[in-house]
Scaffold this motif. Structure first.
Motif, PDB file in Angstrom:
ATOM      1  N   THR A   1       0.872  -1.175   0.000  1.00  0.00           N
ATOM      2  CA  THR A   1       0.000   0.000   0.000  1.00  0.00           C
ATOM      3  C   THR A   1       0.903   1.216   0.000  1.00  0.00           C
ATOM      4  O   THR A   1       1.875   1.276   0.766  1.00  0.00           O
ATOM      5  CB  THR A   1      -0.903   0.038   1.245  1.00  0.00           C
ATOM      6  OG1 THR A   1      -1.808  -1.056   1.198  1.00  0.00           O
ATOM      7  CG2 THR A   1      -1.694   1.344   1.297  1.00  0.00           C
ATOM      8  N   SER A   2       0.602   2.165  -0.867  1.00  0.00           N
ATOM      9  CA  SER A   2       1.390   3.397  -0.914  1.00  0.00           C
ATOM     10  C   SER A   2       0.580   4.533  -0.317  1.00  0.00           C
ATOM     11  O   SER A   2      -0.633   4.622  -0.504  1.00  0.00           O
ATOM     12  CB  SER A   2       1.782   3.742  -2.353  1.00  0.00           C
ATOM     13  OG  SER A   2       0.703   4.331  -3.055  1.00  0.00           O
ATOM     14  N   LEU A   3       1.269   5.404   0.415  1.00  0.00           N
ATOM     15  CA  LEU A   3       0.634   6.588   0.994  1.00  0.00           C
ATOM     16  C   LEU A   3       1.535   7.785   0.748  1.00  0.00           C
ATOM     17  O   LEU A   3       2.690   7.792   1.186  1.00  0.00           O
ATOM     18  CB  LEU A   3       0.402   6.417   2.497  1.00  0.00           C
ATOM     19  CG  LEU A   3      -0.105   7.662   3.250  1.00  0.00           C
ATOM     20  CD1 LEU A   3      -1.446   8.136   2.695  1.00  0.00           C
ATOM     21  CD2 LEU A   3      -0.206   7.379   4.747  1.00  0.00           C
ATOM     22  N   ASP A   4       1.009   8.763   0.043  1.00  0.00           N
ATOM     23  CA  ASP A   4       1.773   9.978  -0.223  1.00  0.00           C
ATOM     24  C   ASP A   4       0.799  11.097  -0.529  1.00  0.00           C
ATOM     25  O   ASP A   4      -0.274  10.867  -1.096  1.00  0.00           O
ATOM     26  CB  ASP A   4       2.719   9.775  -1.414  1.00  0.00           C
ATOM     27  CG  ASP A   4       3.872  10.771  -1.418  1.00  0.00           C
ATOM     28  OD1 ASP A   4       3.620  11.996  -1.334  1.00  0.00           O
ATOM     29  OD2 ASP A   4       5.033  10.339  -1.507  1.00  0.00           O
ATOM     30  N   ILE A   5       1.191  12.310  -0.166  1.00  0.00           N
ATOM     31  CA  ILE A   5       0.372  13.483  -0.483  1.00  0.00           C
ATOM     32  C   ILE A   5       0.405  13.782  -1.980  1.00  0.00           C
ATOM     33  O   ILE A   5      -0.521  14.383  -2.525  1.00  0.00           O
ATOM     34  CB  ILE A   5       0.858  14.701   0.338  1.00  0.00           C
ATOM     35  CG1 ILE A   5      -0.175  15.827   0.293  1.00  0.00           C
ATOM     36  CG2 ILE A   5       2.229  15.169  -0.127  1.00  0.00           C
ATOM     37  CD1 ILE A   5       0.140  16.966   1.255  1.00  0.00           C
ATOM     38  N   ALA A   6       1.479  13.338  -2.655  1.00  0.00           N
ATOM     39  CA  ALA A   6       1.616  13.544  -4.096  1.00  0.00           C
ATOM     40  C   ALA A   6       1.007  12.367  -4.847  1.00  0.00           C
ATOM     41  O   ALA A   6       1.038  11.227  -4.365  1.00  0.00           O
ATOM     42  CB  ALA A   6       3.085  13.690  -4.467  1.00  0.00           C
ATOM     43  N   PRO A   7       0.457  12.597  -6.030  1.00  0.00           N
ATOM     44  CA  PRO A   7      -0.098  11.491  -6.817  1.00  0.00           C
ATOM     45  C   PRO A   7       0.966  10.453  -7.153  1.00  0.00           C
ATOM     46  O   PRO A   7       2.139  10.784  -7.351  1.00  0.00           O
ATOM     47  CB  PRO A   7      -0.605  12.192  -8.087  1.00  0.00           C
ATOM     48  CG  PRO A   7      -0.765  13.624  -7.718  1.00  0.00           C
ATOM     49  CD  PRO A   7       0.293  13.899  -6.694  1.00  0.00           C
ATOM     50  N   PHE A   8       0.558   9.209  -7.215  1.00  0.00           N
ATOM     51  CA  PHE A   8       1.459   8.121  -7.597  1.00  0.00           C
ATOM     52  C   PHE A   8       1.387   7.985  -9.113  1.00  0.00           C
ATOM     53  O   PHE A   8       0.354   7.586  -9.667  1.00  0.00           O
ATOM     54  CB  PHE A   8       1.047   6.819  -6.911  1.00  0.00           C
ATOM     55  CG  PHE A   8       2.051   5.714  -7.059  1.00  0.00           C
ATOM     56  CD1 PHE A   8       3.075   5.571  -6.136  1.00  0.00           C
ATOM     57  CD2 PHE A   8       1.980   4.822  -8.114  1.00  0.00           C
ATOM     58  CE1 PHE A   8       4.010   4.549  -6.257  1.00  0.00           C
ATOM     59  CE2 PHE A   8       2.908   3.805  -8.250  1.00  0.00           C
ATOM     60  CZ  PHE A   8       3.928   3.666  -7.321  1.00  0.00           C
ATOM     61  N   THR A   9       2.465   8.317  -9.806  1.00  0.00           N
ATOM     62  CA  THR A   9       2.423   8.458 -11.268  1.00  0.00           C
ATOM     63  C   THR A   9       3.244   7.410 -12.018  1.00  0.00           C
ATOM     64  O   THR A   9       3.534   7.597 -13.196  1.00  0.00           O
ATOM     65  CB  THR A   9       2.925   9.858 -11.662  1.00  0.00           C
ATOM     66  OG1 THR A   9       4.270  10.028 -11.155  1.00  0.00           O
ATOM     67  CG2 THR A   9       2.037  10.951 -11.085  1.00  0.00           C
ATOM     68  N   TYR A  10       3.606   6.325 -11.364  1.00  0.00           N
ATOM     69  CA  TYR A  10       4.470   5.326 -11.999  1.00  0.00           C
ATOM     70  C   TYR A  10       3.621   4.233 -12.636  1.00  0.00           C
ATOM     71  O   TYR A  10       3.078   3.368 -11.946  1.00  0.00           O
ATOM     72  CB  TYR A  10       5.424   4.727 -10.974  1.00  0.00           C
ATOM     73  CG  TYR A  10       6.245   5.755 -10.237  1.00  0.00           C
ATOM     74  CD1 TYR A  10       7.424   6.258 -10.776  1.00  0.00           C
ATOM     75  CD2 TYR A  10       5.825   6.239  -8.994  1.00  0.00           C
ATOM     76  CE1 TYR A  10       8.175   7.203 -10.099  1.00  0.00           C
ATOM     77  CE2 TYR A  10       6.573   7.178  -8.314  1.00  0.00           C
ATOM     78  CZ  TYR A  10       7.749   7.662  -8.872  1.00  0.00           C
ATOM     79  OH  TYR A  10       8.478   8.590  -8.190  1.00  0.00           O
ATOM     80  N   ALA A  11       3.561   4.249 -13.958  1.00  0.00           N
ATOM     81  CA  ALA A  11       2.704   3.305 -14.669  1.00  0.00           C
ATOM     82  C   ALA A  11       3.147   1.862 -14.469  1.00  0.00           C
ATOM     83  O   ALA A  11       2.320   0.937 -14.518  1.00  0.00           O
ATOM     84  CB  ALA A  11       2.687   3.645 -16.159  1.00  0.00           C
ATOM     85  N   ASP A  12       4.452   1.623 -14.239  1.00  0.00           N
ATOM     86  CA  ASP A  12       4.939   0.249 -14.114  1.00  0.00           C
ATOM     87  C   ASP A  12       4.531  -0.409 -12.803  1.00  0.00           C
ATOM     88  O   ASP A  12       4.646  -1.625 -12.658  1.00  0.00           O
ATOM     89  CB  ASP A  12       6.460   0.217 -14.260  1.00  0.00           C
ATOM     90  CG  ASP A  12       7.176   0.997 -13.159  1.00  0.00           C
ATOM     91  OD1 ASP A  12       6.715   2.094 -12.818  1.00  0.00           O
ATOM     92  OD2 ASP A  12       8.196   0.507 -12.650  1.00  0.00           O
ATOM     93  N   ALA A  13       4.038   0.395 -11.835  1.00  0.00           N
ATOM     94  CA  ALA A  13       3.683  -0.173 -10.528  1.00  0.00           C
ATOM     95  C   ALA A  13       2.259   0.144 -10.097  1.00  0.00           C
ATOM     96  O   ALA A  13       1.722  -0.523  -9.206  1.00  0.00           O
ATOM     97  CB  ALA A  13       4.658   0.333  -9.466  1.00  0.00           C
TER      98      ALA A  13
END
Length: 346
Positions: A30-42
């Motif tokens: 699970t990823s948590l960040d205030i910034a959008p997660f933009t990595y298409a490979d993951a």
């Protein structure tokens, strides 16, 4: 054994490298960040939660089902002062308290060797005094104190203090060197550049996190310096990048004191991308002992400083045309401000 990880700061440079590392080993994330997660490979292989670690409800939602938490989220030195304090202290307490209440079996806290401030001796040991410089250093010292509170409550909570880490997709201050090298410029350096300066490859940091996540808690529930084993002088290793560019340029050294005075003034005027800890340590020895991590964790770094810088530079050459805009994180190109004008003289 497959385990479920929560990675805070997952959209950052360490975050994406760690997520790729974990996915290769069959773990769920699970990823948590205030910034959008933009990595298409993951992105389609993990659970993505976009939110602020200062928001306890968001942290609790992300924490559900986590067996191991890697807390890498932090407001970096170029962020506004208030954001640095609230994120690095209040946000860290949120993450630790939520993990404690959700009975997470282990949390690895990513600190920094900046907690040692500007030291008067080397190598630095984990037992040396902590004296953070500026809001970032001060808050990372405070965050470690919070970690110790939760260790005393019974949490297994290894604290890692990595040196500045580089590798594919690392930009930030290193993008200045890479851009000047690619454009065929000489690169300025504070001081003689003959000071040993240790870095760290992000892949080796991921290895250290993995070791802390799976080692015997009775041994790893401690604090560890993490850095490259092989390193030399900052001038020699920056010169390796300039040489790789193939323009026959050189690192040009300047007296440190007058340049630091000028950079302090430019920083106060918001005309420099560099912050105090960076320019006041680059001309000084900077290395830590990694013996404790080697002996207790079994840490075996695979990359030297030079390897890490050149690996990062090759990625930069392959991708620089797609790097637009600027920011204040390790994954963005920092605004060079007045330093961009200085390039005409090099």
């Amino acid at each position: 054994m497959t385990q479920h990880y929560l990675v805070t700061g997952s959209s950052g440079f360490l975050g994406i490298n760690l997520i790729r590392y974990l996915l290769k080993r069959g773990h769920t994330v699970t990823s948590l960040d205030i910034a959008p997660f933009t990595y298409a490979d993951a992105a389609d292989r993990i659970q993505i939660i976009t939110g602020d670690i200062r928001d306890r409800a968001v942290v609790d939602r992300a924490m559900r089902g986590a067996e191991i938490v890697v807390h890498g989220a932090a407001a970096l030195p170029l962020y506004p002062r208030e954001d640095i304090y609230t994120t690095n202290i209040d946000g860290t307490r949120n993450v630790l308290e939520s993990a404690y209440q959700h009975h997470v079996e282990r949390l690895i806290h990513i600190s920094t060797t900046a907690v040692y401030g500007i030291p008067d001796h080397h190598p630095l040991l984990e037992t040396d005094p902590l004296s953070g410089v500026g809001p970032y250093g001060e808050t990372k010292v405070a965050a470690e104190a919070i970690c110790r509170e939760y260790q005393q409550k019974g949490m297994c909570l290894p604290i890692l203090r990595p040196k500045s880490f580089v590798g594919p997709e690392r930009l930030g201050v290193f993008a200045l060197l890479y851009e000047w090298a690619r454009e065929g410029k000489n690169f300025p350096m504070l001081g003689k550049g003959d000071n040993p300066y240790q870095l760290l490859d992000v892949e080796d940091l991921c290895q250290a996190i993995d070791l802390a996540a799976h080692g015997d808690c009775a041994l790893v529930n401690d604090v560890f310096n993490i850095g490259a084993k092989e390193f030399s002088t900052v001038r020699a290793e920056f010169q390796a990048v300039v040489d790789a560019a193939g323009h026959g340029r050189r690192i040009r050294c300047f007296p440190a004191r007058p340049m630091m005075i000028a950079l302090r003034l430019l920083e106060r005027l918001h005309l420099s991308p560099l912050y105090q800890w960076t320019y006041e340590t680059v001309s000084k020895e900077s290395f830590v002992s990694i013996e404790k991590a080697e002996h207790v964790l079994g840490f075996k770094p695979q990359y030297s400083n030079k390897d890490a810088l050149l690996r990062n530079y090759r990625w930069y050459l392959d991708n620089w045309q797609t790097l637009h805009g600027s920011g204040v994180t390790h994954r963005t190109v920092w605004n060079q401000s007045v330093l961009r004008l200085a390039k005409v003289f090099f």
